[in-house]
Design an enzyme around this catalytic site. Structure first.
Site, PDB file in Angstrom:
ATOM      1  N   ASN A  62     -17.024  22.475  14.228  1.00 37.57           N
ATOM      2  CA  ASN A  62     -16.359  21.177  14.152  1.00 37.57           C
ATOM      3  C   ASN A  62     -17.379  20.047  14.097  1.00 37.57           C
ATOM      4  O   ASN A  62     -18.488  20.143  14.656  1.00 37.57           O
ATOM      5  CB  ASN A  62     -15.342  20.980  15.286  1.00 37.57           C
ATOM      6  CG  ASN A  62     -15.889  21.201  16.675  1.00 37.57           C
ATOM      7  OD1 ASN A  62     -16.842  21.934  16.879  1.00 37.57           O
ATOM      8  ND2 ASN A  62     -15.284  20.546  17.653  1.00 37.57           N
ATOM      9  N   GLU A  64     -17.218  15.982  14.654  1.00 40.72           N
ATOM     10  CA  GLU A  64     -16.346  14.885  15.063  1.00 40.72           C
ATOM     11  C   GLU A  64     -16.817  13.543  14.525  1.00 40.72           C
ATOM     12  O   GLU A  64     -17.928  13.412  13.988  1.00 40.72           O
ATOM     13  CB  GLU A  64     -16.242  14.864  16.601  1.00 40.72           C
ATOM     14  CG  GLU A  64     -15.607  16.152  17.102  1.00 40.72           C
ATOM     15  CD  GLU A  64     -15.196  16.124  18.551  1.00 40.72           C
ATOM     16  OE1 GLU A  64     -15.659  15.244  19.304  1.00 40.72           O
ATOM     17  OE2 GLU A  64     -14.388  16.997  18.930  1.00 40.72           O
ATOM     18  N   CYS A  73     -12.323  20.148  11.555  1.00 42.36           N
ATOM     19  CA  CYS A  73     -12.210  21.401  12.311  1.00 42.36           C
ATOM     20  C   CYS A  73     -13.200  22.441  11.788  1.00 42.36           C
ATOM     21  O   CYS A  73     -13.534  22.466  10.591  1.00 42.36           O
ATOM     22  CB  CYS A  73     -10.801  21.973  12.183  1.00 42.36           C
ATOM     23  SG  CYS A  73      -9.550  21.096  13.136  1.00 42.36           S
ATOM     24  N   GLU A  75     -12.783  25.636  11.344  1.00 42.73           N
ATOM     25  CA  GLU A  75     -12.201  26.564  10.370  1.00 42.73           C
ATOM     26  C   GLU A  75     -12.280  25.965   8.962  1.00 42.73           C
ATOM     27  O   GLU A  75     -12.597  26.659   7.985  1.00 42.73           O
ATOM     28  CB  GLU A  75     -10.729  26.853  10.701  1.00 42.73           C
ATOM     29  CG  GLU A  75     -10.521  27.654  11.975  1.00 42.73           C
ATOM     30  CD  GLU A  75     -10.459  26.793  13.242  1.00 42.73           C
ATOM     31  OE1 GLU A  75     -10.946  25.637  13.228  1.00 42.73           O
ATOM     32  OE2 GLU A  75      -9.945  27.305  14.246  1.00 42.73           O
ATOM     33  N   CYS A 112      -5.641  25.325  14.794  1.00 43.45           N
ATOM     34  CA  CYS A 112      -4.571  24.327  14.816  1.00 43.45           C
ATOM     35  C   CYS A 112      -3.673  24.505  13.591  1.00 43.45           C
ATOM     36  O   CYS A 112      -3.983  25.278  12.672  1.00 43.45           O
ATOM     37  CB  CYS A 112      -5.152  22.919  14.866  1.00 43.45           C
ATOM     38  SG  CYS A 112      -5.857  22.362  13.291  1.00 43.45           S
ATOM     39  N   CYS A 115      -5.312  23.995  10.215  1.00 42.98           N
ATOM     40  CA  CYS A 115      -6.227  25.092   9.856  1.00 42.98           C
ATOM     41  C   CYS A 115      -5.443  26.329   9.438  1.00 42.98           C
ATOM     42  O   CYS A 115      -5.836  27.039   8.508  1.00 42.98           O
ATOM     43  CB  CYS A 115      -7.146  25.411  11.024  1.00 42.98           C
ATOM     44  SG  CYS A 115      -8.353  24.106  11.300  1.00 42.98           S
TER      45      CYS A 115
END
Ligand code: THU
Length: 160
Positions: A62, A64, A73, A75, A112, A115
């Site tokens: 990830n 940010e 993310c 993934e 999530c 993803c």
């Protein structure tokens, strides 16, 4: 009206030592990637490793941003990297693990919703289901055989 139930086949391993060698190695790649995560806001670091049909392993983490909705993310970072490097090669499995700087995550952190949708599209693109192997920092490992198992009644390009 009739009621229907969907059930999800899920493999539950006590820890990674119970996994098959290939999955254990992929999870180790994901674990290494966790340290490369950039998560100064959530302190929640995520590492992902993809095993491709050609045997390559592609990782992601990830990334940010102070503008929170722009957080990327792990993934999606990994799938983006695989799509850029090997656009014609299917992904066969994805391992994801996490590390929180302030508490112990002792249960699997599933991808999530966004993803799941992105992994599902990757399955459709290459007509190849993707096993998803999930673990927290410690604790059990869950494995499902496809993103579709985590995303029942999903949307896909088939509607368009
Ligand atoms: N995160 C992921 O990398 N993957 C997920 O599936 C869920 C959330 C990241 C995004 C953000 O940097 C942090 O975890 C907290 O939401």
């Amino acid at each position: 009206m009739k009621q229907e139930k969907f059930s999800i086949p899920i493999e539950v391993y006590q820890d990674e030592s119970e996994l098959q060698e290939t999955d254990r190695r992929l999870l180790a790649h994901a674990e290494q990637q966790v340290s490369k995560a950039y998560a100064p806001y959530s302190h929640f670091k995520v590492g992902v490793a993809l095993l491709l049909a050609n045997g390559e392993v592609v990782t992601g983490n990830n990334v940010e941003n102070a503008a929170y909705p722009m957080c990327l993310c792990a993934e999606q970072a990994a799938i983006g990297a695989a799509s850029a490097r090997f656009p014609d090669v299917a992904v066969v499995s994805l391992a994801v693990t996490v590390f929180h700087e302030k508490k112990v995550i002792d249960q699997p952190a599933g991808p999530c919703g966004s993803c799941r949708q992105v992994i599902s599209e990757m399955e459709d693109r290459h007509q190849q289901s993707i096993s998803i192997i999930m673990r927290g920092t410690t604790g059990p490992v869950y494995k499902v055989r496809s993103a579709k198992d985590l995303l029942p009644i999903s949307f896909s390009g088939a509607f368009l």
